[in-house]
Design a protein around this motif. Structure first.
Motif, PDB file in Angstrom:
ATOM      1  N   SER A   2      -1.279  48.320 -19.151  1.00 40.77           N
ATOM      2  CA  SER A   2      -1.528  48.930 -20.441  1.00 40.77           C
ATOM      3  C   SER A   2      -2.604  48.225 -21.249  1.00 40.77           C
ATOM      4  O   SER A   2      -2.978  48.696 -22.303  1.00 40.77           O
ATOM      5  N   GLU A   3      -3.061  47.075 -20.794  1.00 42.78           N
ATOM      6  CA  GLU A   3      -4.025  46.359 -21.611  1.00 42.78           C
ATOM      7  C   GLU A   3      -5.356  47.083 -21.638  1.00 42.78           C
ATOM      8  O   GLU A   3      -5.778  47.687 -20.676  1.00 42.78           O
ATOM      9  N   GLN A   4      -5.991  46.969 -22.786  1.00 40.82           N
ATOM     10  CA  GLN A   4      -7.279  47.618 -22.976  1.00 40.82           C
ATOM     11  C   GLN A   4      -8.354  46.709 -22.446  1.00 40.82           C
ATOM     12  O   GLN A   4      -8.735  45.751 -23.067  1.00 40.82           O
ATOM     13  N   GLU A   5      -8.845  47.055 -21.257  1.00 41.71           N
ATOM     14  CA  GLU A   5      -9.816  46.170 -20.610  1.00 41.71           C
ATOM     15  C   GLU A   5     -10.909  47.020 -20.008  1.00 41.71           C
ATOM     16  O   GLU A   5     -10.637  47.986 -19.301  1.00 41.71           O
ATOM     17  N   ILE A   6     -12.120  46.706 -20.290  1.00 46.30           N
ATOM     18  CA  ILE A   6     -13.243  47.462 -19.756  1.00 46.30           C
ATOM     19  C   ILE A   6     -13.483  47.033 -18.329  1.00 46.30           C
ATOM     20  O   ILE A   6     -13.628  45.857 -18.044  1.00 46.30           O
ATOM     21  N   HIS A   7     -13.527  47.982 -17.433  1.00 41.23           N
ATOM     22  CA  HIS A   7     -13.835  47.716 -16.044  1.00 41.23           C
ATOM     23  C   HIS A   7     -15.194  48.314 -15.731  1.00 41.23           C
ATOM     24  O   HIS A   7     -15.553  49.380 -16.229  1.00 41.23           O
ATOM     25  N   ASP A  13     -27.560  54.304 -13.971  1.00 39.57           N
ATOM     26  CA  ASP A  13     -28.458  54.098 -15.107  1.00 39.57           C
ATOM     27  C   ASP A  13     -27.877  53.083 -16.087  1.00 39.57           C
ATOM     28  O   ASP A  13     -27.987  53.216 -17.305  1.00 39.57           O
ATOM     29  N   GLU A  14     -27.230  52.022 -15.522  1.00 37.09           N
ATOM     30  CA  GLU A  14     -26.699  50.923 -16.317  1.00 37.09           C
ATOM     31  C   GLU A  14     -25.679  51.381 -17.360  1.00 37.09           C
ATOM     32  O   GLU A  14     -25.523  50.797 -18.406  1.00 37.09           O
ATOM     33  N   THR A  15     -24.983  52.498 -17.118  1.00 32.56           N
ATOM     34  CA  THR A  15     -23.910  52.910 -18.003  1.00 32.56           C
ATOM     35  C   THR A  15     -22.623  52.259 -17.559  1.00 32.56           C
ATOM     36  O   THR A  15     -22.429  51.965 -16.391  1.00 32.56           O
ATOM     37  N   ILE A  16     -21.729  52.062 -18.491  1.00 31.17           N
ATOM     38  CA  ILE A  16     -20.489  51.354 -18.224  1.00 31.17           C
ATOM     39  C   ILE A  16     -19.333  52.293 -18.488  1.00 31.17           C
ATOM     40  O   ILE A  16     -19.244  52.924 -19.540  1.00 31.17           O
ATOM     41  N   ALA A  17     -18.442  52.390 -17.511  1.00 30.45           N
ATOM     42  CA  ALA A  17     -17.286  53.262 -17.626  1.00 30.45           C
ATOM     43  C   ALA A  17     -16.066  52.449 -17.986  1.00 30.45           C
ATOM     44  O   ALA A  17     -15.833  51.394 -17.431  1.00 30.45           O
ATOM     45  N   ALA A  18     -15.286  52.948 -18.898  1.00 28.37           N
ATOM     46  CA  ALA A  18     -14.050  52.279 -19.301  1.00 28.37           C
ATOM     47  C   ALA A  18     -12.864  53.118 -18.868  1.00 28.37           C
ATOM     48  O   ALA A  18     -12.972  54.320 -18.681  1.00 28.37           O
ATOM     49  N   ARG A 106     -20.362  41.507 -23.454  1.00 26.37           N
ATOM     50  CA  ARG A 106     -21.723  42.054 -23.353  1.00 26.37           C
ATOM     51  C   ARG A 106     -21.933  42.848 -22.080  1.00 26.37           C
ATOM     52  O   ARG A 106     -22.503  43.947 -22.114  1.00 26.37           O
ATOM     53  N   ILE A 107     -21.465  42.330 -20.937  1.00 26.25           N
ATOM     54  CA  ILE A 107     -21.726  43.029 -19.664  1.00 26.25           C
ATOM     55  C   ILE A 107     -20.482  43.728 -19.143  1.00 26.25           C
ATOM     56  O   ILE A 107     -20.540  44.344 -18.077  1.00 26.25           O
ATOM     57  N   ALA A 108     -19.360  43.658 -19.877  1.00 26.05           N
ATOM     58  CA  ALA A 108     -18.143  44.405 -19.542  1.00 26.05           C
ATOM     59  C   ALA A 108     -17.724  44.175 -18.099  1.00 26.05           C
ATOM     60  O   ALA A 108     -17.559  45.109 -17.324  1.00 26.05           O
ATOM     61  N   ASN A 109     -17.555  42.908 -17.751  1.00 26.24           N
ATOM     62  CA  ASN A 109     -17.171  42.562 -16.390  1.00 26.24           C
ATOM     63  C   ASN A 109     -16.107  41.476 -16.462  1.00 26.24           C
ATOM     64  O   ASN A 109     -16.317  40.442 -17.102  1.00 26.24           O
TER      65      ASN A 109
END
Length: 365
Positions: A2-7, A13-18, A106-109
């Motif tokens: 349930s934790e809110q974590e960006i993967h 095109d360098e977009t980040i999916a959450a 910054r880089i969502a990793n």
């Protein structure tokens, strides 16, 4: 979970999916995390002030703090020796944790840390160059070379991370493999530079994370940590493009002060993001509390294991960092397999729909 974590999944095109199904952490959990971090900090500070070569009992410690006429020797040990050292450890741990937090934001990793992004091993190469050239390590030139080395290591990792060596795997595993390879390579370069100079034992003590060298770094550590944390706390969205430069400076300063300390920049940010979510202000506060408290506690444990010299901090922190890293790897591999299975199902559904559409058109003809 349930934790809110960006993967970071497959990049286009360098977009980040959450994760769309991630629920924000409850306020009770956030408050509990921060309160527990503050309690850890106070407990670690208490242990740092009472343990050492010259042991101080609890009664003597309270006498030093609250008595109007304490023992001069105890007062000198607590306030002039152990208190500044504990403050340095607090700032070092908090600075490394803040550095890892800024990188992950910054880089969502989830694998973004000063070590795996090349910042810490690059700064270590710069520190070894300072020692090889015989420069004054406490000078601005020594600090500048550490910052230049961190920029060099980060440039290599971020450049290689843009190249898709691994098809069909998540970017977390990709960054981990690239960062691990560059970390080993830069550490090998540092070892080779050490062999070129004299007094290898002193060099190993300086760059191996044994503790803060002789000399006061409290002013610069305080200045840089407060400037970075205060600026990001006040303007988290406006200063987002500067997160990586801030992380570079913080990492280089910590390496310049005490050598390499691994896992703090990975353990604390990952745990904070799991417990707090992606709230920059709360993440900074939690990172300083947990990072400083954890590093002080690790220093106390390392000193008690092998008195009076102690052990390097990294092996002590590895007892926590390695199991967490294995868990993160397992979770990323599991997630990447789910991504691949989902892509396969999507491709199969599109193919079946196309075949059905062609069949309908053929029947109509």
């Amino acid at each position: 979970m349930s934790e809110q974590e960006i993967h970071v999944g497959e990049r286009k095109d360098e977009t980040i999916a959450a994760e769309s199904n991630a629920a924000p952490p409850r306020p009770q959990r956030i408050v509990l995390t921060l309160v527990t971090g503050f309690a850890l900090l106070i407990f670690s500070l208490f242990l740092s002030l009472t343990t050492g070569i010259f042991p101080i009992s609890y009664a003597e410690f309270w006498e030093v703090l609250f008595s109007s006429n304490p023992d001069p020797l105890l007062k000198e040990v607590v306030y002039q020796t152990r208190m500044p050292f504990a403050l340095d450890m607090l700032l070092l741990g908090g600075g490394l944790a803040v550095s890892g937090t800024l990188l992950q934001l910054r880089i969502a990793n989830p694998f973004a840390s000063p070590t795996l992004t090349g910042l810490m091993p690059g700064a270590m190469v710069g520190l070894c160059v300072v020692l090889l050239l015989g420069m004054n390590i406490d000078s601005f030139g020594g600090m500048a070379l550490c910052i230049a080395g961190a920029v060099f290591g980060g440039f290599i990792v971020f450049t290689l991370n843009r190249i898709r060596f691994i098809r069909g795997r998540s970017a977390g595993i990709h960054l981990f493999m690239i960062g691990f390879i560059i970390d080993v390579a830069l550490r090998s370069i540092s070892g080779f530079i050490v062999l070129l100079g004299e007094n290898q034992q002193e060099w190993a003590m300086s760059v191996g994370g044994w503790g803060i060298r002789e000399g006061s770094f409290t002013f610069w550590l305080t200045l840089v940590t407060l400037l970075v944390a205060g600026s990001v706390f006040a303007f988290p969205k406006q200063l987002k493009p500067l997160y990586i430069p801030f992380a570079i400076v913080l990492t280089a300063i910590t390496v310049w002060a005490c050598g390499t300390i691994g896992y703090i920049g990975l353990i604390v940010p990952y745990f904070m993001r799991c417990m707090i979510g992606n709230r920059p202000r709360l993440l900074l506060l939690g990172s300083i509390l947990w990072g400083g408290g954890l590093l002080m506690l690790a220093k106390v444990i390392s000193a008690r294991i092998h008195e009076p010299v102690g052990l390097p901090l990294t092996p002590v922190l590895a007892c926590i960092g390695i199991p967490l890293l294995i868990f993160m790897m397992w979770r990323e591999w599991q997630r990447s397999s789910m991504l691949e299975n989902g892509k396969f199902r999507t491709l199969l559904a599109r193919a079946s729909n196309s075949i059905f559409l062609c069949y309908i058109l053929y029947i109509k003809k």
